[in-house]
Design an enzyme around this catalytic site. Structure first.
Site, mmCIF file in Angstrom:
data_model
loop_
_atom_site.group_PDB
_atom_site.id
_atom_site.type_symbol
_atom_site.label_atom_id
_atom_site.label_comp_id
_atom_site.label_asym_id
_atom_site.label_seq_id
_atom_site.Cartn_x
_atom_site.Cartn_y
_atom_site.Cartn_z
ATOM 1 N N GLU A 204 3.495 12.254 6.374
ATOM 2 C CA GLU A 204 3.243 11.259 5.849
ATOM 3 C C GLU A 204 4.746 10.473 4.625
ATOM 4 O O GLU A 204 5.550 11.101 4.937
ATOM 5 C CB GLU A 204 2.418 11.814 3.934
ATOM 6 C CG GLU A 204 1.119 10.641 3.128
ATOM 7 C CD GLU A 204 0.300 10.503 3.939
ATOM 8 O OE1 GLU A 204 -0.022 10.887 5.415
ATOM 9 O OE2 GLU A 204 -0.270 10.037 3.337
ATOM 10 N N SER B 55 -9.693 11.399 10.054
ATOM 11 C CA SER B 55 -9.511 11.232 8.526
ATOM 12 C C SER B 55 -9.952 12.078 7.551
ATOM 13 O O SER B 55 -10.873 12.803 8.615
ATOM 14 C CB SER B 55 -9.507 9.958 7.485
ATOM 15 O OG SER B 55 -11.376 9.637 8.518
ATOM 16 N N ASP C 13 -8.446 3.660 -4.816
ATOM 17 C CA ASP C 13 -8.972 4.761 -3.919
ATOM 18 C C ASP C 13 -9.959 5.228 -4.405
ATOM 19 O O ASP C 13 -11.203 5.957 -3.792
ATOM 20 C CB ASP C 13 -7.366 5.656 -3.464
ATOM 21 C CG ASP C 13 -6.307 5.013 -2.752
ATOM 22 O OD1 ASP C 13 -5.662 5.757 -2.063
ATOM 23 O OD2 ASP C 13 -6.740 3.875 -3.156
ATOM 24 N N THR D 119 -12.353 4.135 -5.902
ATOM 25 C CA THR D 119 -13.112 3.649 -6.654
ATOM 26 C C THR D 119 -13.369 2.925 -4.983
ATOM 27 O O THR D 119 -15.204 3.087 -4.311
ATOM 28 C CB THR D 119 -12.748 1.899 -6.372
ATOM 29 O OG1 THR D 119 -12.121 2.047 -8.503
ATOM 30 C CG2 THR D 119 -14.205 1.371 -7.454
ATOM 31 N N LYS E 27 -10.269 15.802 -4.323
ATOM 32 C CA LYS E 27 -9.786 14.335 -4.645
ATOM 33 C C LYS E 27 -9.566 14.842 -5.886
ATOM 34 O O LYS E 27 -10.913 16.126 -6.249
ATOM 35 C CB LYS E 27 -10.946 13.231 -4.162
ATOM 36 C CG LYS E 27 -10.646 12.993 -3.109
ATOM 37 C CD LYS E 27 -9.442 12.794 -1.867
ATOM 38 C CE LYS E 27 -8.817 11.550 -2.216
ATOM 39 N NZ LYS E 27 -9.210 10.192 -1.879
ATOM 40 N N LYS F 260 -2.006 16.693 -1.560
ATOM 41 C CA LYS F 260 -2.511 15.291 -0.135
ATOM 42 C C LYS F 260 -1.221 14.488 -0.975
ATOM 43 O O LYS F 260 -1.943 13.385 -1.451
ATOM 44 C CB LYS F 260 -3.709 15.108 -0.616
ATOM 45 C CG LYS F 260 -4.723 14.136 0.517
ATOM 46 C CD LYS F 260 -5.936 14.179 0.460
ATOM 47 C CE LYS F 260 -6.088 12.948 0.933
ATOM 48 N NZ LYS F 260 -5.837 11.607 1.417
HETATM 49 C C1 LIG Z 1 -5.364 16.994 9.685
HETATM 50 C C2 LIG Z 1 -4.216 16.285 8.449
HETATM 51 C C3 LIG Z 1 -4.856 14.833 8.009
HETATM 52 C C4 LIG Z 1 -4.322 14.017 6.964
HETATM 53 C C5 LIG Z 1 -3.951 14.740 6.134
HETATM 54 C C6 LIG Z 1 -3.379 14.280 4.959
HETATM 55 C C7 LIG Z 1 -2.324 14.849 4.067
HETATM 56 C C8 LIG Z 1 -2.022 14.015 2.956
HETATM 57 N N1 LIG Z 1 -1.864 13.066 2.889
HETATM 58 O O1 LIG Z 1 -0.743 14.709 2.255
HETATM 59 C C9 LIG Z 1 -1.737 16.269 4.723
HETATM 60 C C10 LIG Z 1 -2.889 16.811 5.747
HETATM 61 O O2 LIG Z 1 -2.425 18.487 6.005
HETATM 62 C C11 LIG Z 1 -3.789 16.323 6.463
HETATM 63 N N2 LIG Z 1 -3.522 16.572 7.668
#
Ligand SMILES: Cc1ccc2cc(C(N)=O)cc(O)c2n1
Length: 324
Positions: free
Chosen positions: A175, A81, A32, A34, A315, A117
């Site tokens: 997720e 995104s 990811d 890269t 990130k 994330k």
């Molecule tokens: C609005 C948005 C879009 C993608 C997201 C992605 C994650 C995540 N991958 O944990 C968490 C979030 O609160 C997100 N919130």
């Protein structure tokens, strides 16, 4: 200029190839981090040579078309995104842009919700009168795949929302992920059976979710964190933090590390602390997400091109983005 055009073409091709493998076959060839770097390089070239930007350029599309074989689902509200920040300075700029846009005073700090994330695949769950009626992958952000039958087998996903002022219709988002230890055990089993071995927990979650044979999905240890929503008739709360509380109340697992921050320092301290805990979390993360807490401010801030102005992902550096 002609050199830029050549590089632009090569980058666009590489990103499209990656997207095809990542979204259609859950088997990306580059990490990811890269991929992020390729995207930023392409954006840098396009910033210098705007006429190179075409409608089909990867910077203009979000993700890839949904895989064949699943019914298509139109998201009532697109699943866009997040923009990325790679440094403390970019985080400070993110907050500064918000202050300016909202015309806040220099010492007025908008409360920010910070969360890990999760490195899984995003899913949208539609509930009508509190009943789960449909589940869809993100797909290209506008159209995803109908994976309702598969999602009903995930224990963390309520089939019915608990009786707390339930909206008539809502799309709840989060997720799907797999714990690292479950991923290792699954790969061991897969290997012994001569079946697909997955490269990382994210791929194994995606591959397990998008099974035509639902009993295979049911046999996989999939988990789910709720963190956002799309369509929401009569919204139950006025801040991001209270909405997360509501998601817990109605029956979802919301990440317990999420924190409401009141200064940039607090936000950055959160980033560092999560970075330190990363190896011990039990699941993969690839950064943290910051969101403006007040929903009326989120609405005023809206989206810029395809990402929210009110939220950003910060990130971790590439070398740390290894799983296991
Ligand atoms: C609005 C948005 C879009 C993608 C997201 C992605 C994650 C995540 N991958 O944990 C968490 C979030 O609160 C997100 N919130």
């Amino acid at each position: 200029r002609s050199q830029a055009r050549v590089e632009h073409k090569r980058l666009a091709l590489e990103i499209e190839t990656h997207n095809e493998r990542y979204y259609q076959q859950d088997a990306p060839t580059v990490s990811d981090a890269t991929y992020d770097a390729l995207q930023r390089r392409l954006e840098a070239i396009e910033a210098r040579f705007p006429d190179l930007v075409t409608a089909s350029s990867p910077t203009q599309t979000v993700g890839a078309a949904p895989a064949r074989g699943f019914a298509k689902v139109q998201h009532a509200v697109p699943m866009l995104s997040l923009g990325n920040a790679f440094s403390d300075a970019e985080v400070a700029e993110f907050v500064e842009r918000i202050r300016r846009f909202l015309k806040l005073g220099a010492d007025d700090m908008p409360a920010i919700v910070a969360e890990p994330k999760i490195d899984g695949l995003s899913l949208s769950l539609r509930y009508e009168n509190g009943d789960l009626v449909r589940a869809a992958t993100r797909g290209d952000g506008f159209t995803g795949e109908d994976v309702t039958a598969n999602v009903r087998t995930i224990a963390d996903v309520p089939h019915k929302l608990n009786g707390h002022n339930i909206p008539t219709a809502c799309e709840l988002r989060g997720e799907v992920y797999m714990l690292k230890e479950d991923f290792l055990a699954l790969n061991k089993k897969q290997q012994e059976a001569g079946d697909t071995v997955f490269a990382n927990p994210r791929n194994s979650a995606a591959g397990s979710l998008r099974q035509k044979d639902v009993s295979i999905t049911a046999s996989r240890p999939l988990k789910f964190f709720a963190y956002a929503w799309g369509e929401m008739t009569d919204r139950p709360a006025e801040t991001q933090n209270d909405m997360l509380e509501w998601l817990r109340d109605v029956g979802f697992i919301v990440n317990p590390l999420i924190q409401l921050c009141h200064s940039v320092d607090e936000v950055l301290a959160f980033y560092r602390r999560i970075g330190e805990q990363r190896a011990t979390l039990g699941y993969d993360i690839d950064g943290v997400v910051y969101k403006v807490d007040r929903l009326d401010w989120q609405e005023r801030l809206g989206f810029v091109s395809r990402s929210p102005r009110w939220a950003i992902a910060h990130k971790f550096a590439a070398e740390q983005a290894m799983t296991i």
